[in-house]
Scaffold this motif. Structure first.
Motif, PDB file in Angstrom:
ATOM      1  N   ARG A  42      54.226  45.328  41.394  1.00 27.99           N
ATOM      2  CA  ARG A  42      53.108  45.662  42.124  1.00 27.99           C
ATOM      3  C   ARG A  42      51.840  46.667  41.150  1.00 27.99           C
ATOM      4  O   ARG A  42      50.897  46.029  40.990  1.00 27.99           O
ATOM      5  CB  ARG A  42      53.411  45.985  43.338  1.00 27.99           C
ATOM      6  CG  ARG A  42      51.351  46.571  43.971  1.00 27.99           C
ATOM      7  CD  ARG A  42      51.371  46.974  45.171  1.00 27.99           C
ATOM      8  NE  ARG A  42      53.196  46.884  46.195  1.00 27.99           N
ATOM      9  CZ  ARG A  42      54.083  47.458  46.644  1.00 27.99           C
ATOM     10  NH1 ARG A  42      54.341  48.948  45.825  1.00 27.99           N
ATOM     11  NH2 ARG A  42      55.180  47.073  47.265  1.00 27.99           N
ATOM     12  N   ARG A  64      50.763  43.260  38.840  1.00 28.70           N
ATOM     13  CA  ARG A  64      49.667  42.242  39.073  1.00 28.70           C
ATOM     14  C   ARG A  64      48.585  43.111  39.059  1.00 28.70           C
ATOM     15  O   ARG A  64      47.339  43.272  39.410  1.00 28.70           O
ATOM     16  CB  ARG A  64      49.807  42.280  40.800  1.00 28.70           C
ATOM     17  CG  ARG A  64      51.279  41.524  40.834  1.00 28.70           C
ATOM     18  CD  ARG A  64      51.371  40.818  42.385  1.00 28.70           C
ATOM     19  NE  ARG A  64      52.103  41.184  43.703  1.00 28.70           N
ATOM     20  CZ  ARG A  64      53.117  41.913  43.746  1.00 28.70           C
ATOM     21  NH1 ARG A  64      54.601  41.337  43.248  1.00 28.70           N
ATOM     22  NH2 ARG A  64      53.260  43.202  44.334  1.00 28.70           N
ATOM     23  N   ARG A 112      49.389  42.483  33.258  1.00 27.99           N
ATOM     24  CA  ARG A 112      49.040  41.340  33.600  1.00 27.99           C
ATOM     25  C   ARG A 112      49.587  40.497  32.764  1.00 27.99           C
ATOM     26  O   ARG A 112      49.626  39.188  32.270  1.00 27.99           O
ATOM     27  CB  ARG A 112      48.508  41.472  34.631  1.00 27.99           C
ATOM     28  CG  ARG A 112      48.769  40.029  35.225  1.00 27.99           C
ATOM     29  CD  ARG A 112      48.363  39.535  37.046  1.00 27.99           C
ATOM     30  NE  ARG A 112      46.751  39.622  36.246  1.00 27.99           N
ATOM     31  CZ  ARG A 112      45.942  40.410  36.788  1.00 27.99           C
ATOM     32  NH1 ARG A 112      46.078  41.484  37.448  1.00 27.99           N
ATOM     33  NH2 ARG A 112      44.174  39.977  37.038  1.00 27.99           N
TER      34      ARG A 112
END
Length: 417
Positions: A209, A212, A218
């Motif tokens: 998480r 992301r 990312r």
């Protein structure tokens, strides 16, 4: 760059990782050579290589959870001891019927290495802080890893040829024991941030998480994986290229030495570049320059030009490595650092394995020249992708109270104690 060795705990950690890395790299040639000597089977030898990759792909996410949940110093010591026990099992494989014990040994040793790496990388900021000393530590570690990777396999092969697998296993085990003892001498460090969730899958999800939601992290994960895939394909074709285009195995040795020299020369410069410029800029520029240097190398028809190209590979290659690693360590909350580091290491293993197979396969299908130039194009593609996917001002990556230390550039006391 060497000034970071004044920090006592980093000096011990660096020495331990260098010794352990040498012991592990000595197995790279010796273990497959032992399997082939016992079985005479190319397939059995290939299975050994497959088992070396397997732990990185299967255990990578769980290794990150352990690095965030357990005391990282103790975890590194424990994995060194597991390495000793696991690799010793290879000594029992003396006949074709017992060669499966080598696979058990390689799987156990590889699992220990997978558990060690995120803990080791996540522990460095706790030892040297997140200021300029961090890039120095990463640059020095990168150089050491490169030198060990070049020197360890031939040393292990020579030891195997002279004294057999027993001597190589004994040397590797002794290196791991010395590493464990050295790490145990470092100081215990308090942990920042809350503990990981008791549910392992929930803990992994927390790390993913964060990746992301952190746009720059990312983006770097995606483009660095593509770059590493192309790099692995090009590296896999380096030996066939040297043998068929430059003259033979001796020329390949010269190329590998030139690559090592470039890495050594590039490390001090990479520290300054990583500190003075955004990761987005240094990574993209480094990826483009690596692709250009590879293209020059593989389109060379004379050894001198190929050697110059190999040396030129060093600076951008080590800059990419140091910039990505320093970014992750500086911007990731301490309580998630093991899991985020593990995500990068797992993708690195997957990309390296895929590239190592894709390069030779493309060469068989389309010819070596086409395969080499295609891999160079993929490496070059990673540069504009980095500029596209990584924001100019990645402020969200530093959001949250757990990253306060990273924003402040926290440094330890001069003595590191």
């Amino acid at each position: 760059m060497l000034r970071v060795l004044r920090v006592r705990d980093f000096r011990l950690l660096w020495a331990a990782r260098a010794v352990a890395g040498l012991g592990t790299s000595m197995l790279v040639v010796a273990i497959p050579a032992h399997v082939f000597a016992v079985t005479g089977s190319v397939l059995a030898t290939g299975v050994t290589l497959a088992f070396e990759y397997l732990p990185s792909l299967l255990l990578g996410p769980f290794a990150g959870v352990m690095a965030d949940r357990w005391d990282r110093r103790r975890l590194m010591v424990a994995t060194d001891l597991v390495h000793v026990l696991a690799i010793s099992v290879a000594l029992l494989a003396r006949t074709p019927e017992t060669i499966w014990l080598v696979y058990v040994a390689v799987l156990g040793q590889g699992s220990a290495a997978v558990l060690f790496r995120p803990a080791g990388q996540a522990h460095i900021p706790a030892v040297v802080g997140t200021g300029p000393a961090l890039t120095s530590a990463n640059a020095l570690s990168a150089v050491t890893t490169g030198v060990v990777a070049l020197g360890g396999p031939p040393l292990g092969g020579l030891l195997f040829a002279v004294n057999g697998i027993g001597a190589v296993v004994a040397a590797s085990a002794a290196a791991a024991l010395l590493s464990a003892a050295t790490i145990a001498m470092t100081s215990a460090r308090p942990r920042d941030g809350g503990p990981a969730s008791r549910n392992v899958l929930a803990s992994i999800s927390q790390g993913l998480r964060h990746v992301r939601q952190a746009a720059a992290t990312r983006g770097l994960l995606a483009t660095n994986s593509l770059y590493l895939l192309a790099n692995a394909a090009l590296t896999a074709l380096l030996v066939p290229f040297g043998v068929t285009r430059l003259g033979g195995s001796m020329e390949v040795g010269y190329l590998l030495s030139a690559l090592g020299l470039g890495f050594l020369l590039g490390a001090p410069v990479s520290r300054g570049l990583a500190d003075r410029h955004p990761a987005r800029t240094t990574v993209a520029a480094g990826q483009a320059l690596v692709a250009a240097a590879f293209a020059l190398l593989f389109n060379s028809t004379a050894l001198p030009l190929a050697l110059v190209s190999a040396v030129l590979l060093g600076l951008p290659a080590v800059t990419v490595l140091v910039s990505v690693q320093s970014w992750v360590q500086r911007t990731t909350p301490e309580g998630l650092l093991g899991r985020v580091t593990s995500a990068f290491l797992t993708m690195e293993a997957a990309a390296t394995m895929l590239g190592a197979f894709a390069g030779p396969a493309a060469s068989e299908l389309f010819g070596m020249t086409a395969a080499l130039n295609a891999a160079c194009a993929v490496a070059l593609l990673s540069a504009p992708l980095t500029l596209w996917l990584v924001p100019r001002r990645p402020g969200r990556d530093l959001a949250g109270p757990a990253a306060t230390g990273a924003r402040r550039g926290r440094l330890p006391s001069p003595g590191g104690e």
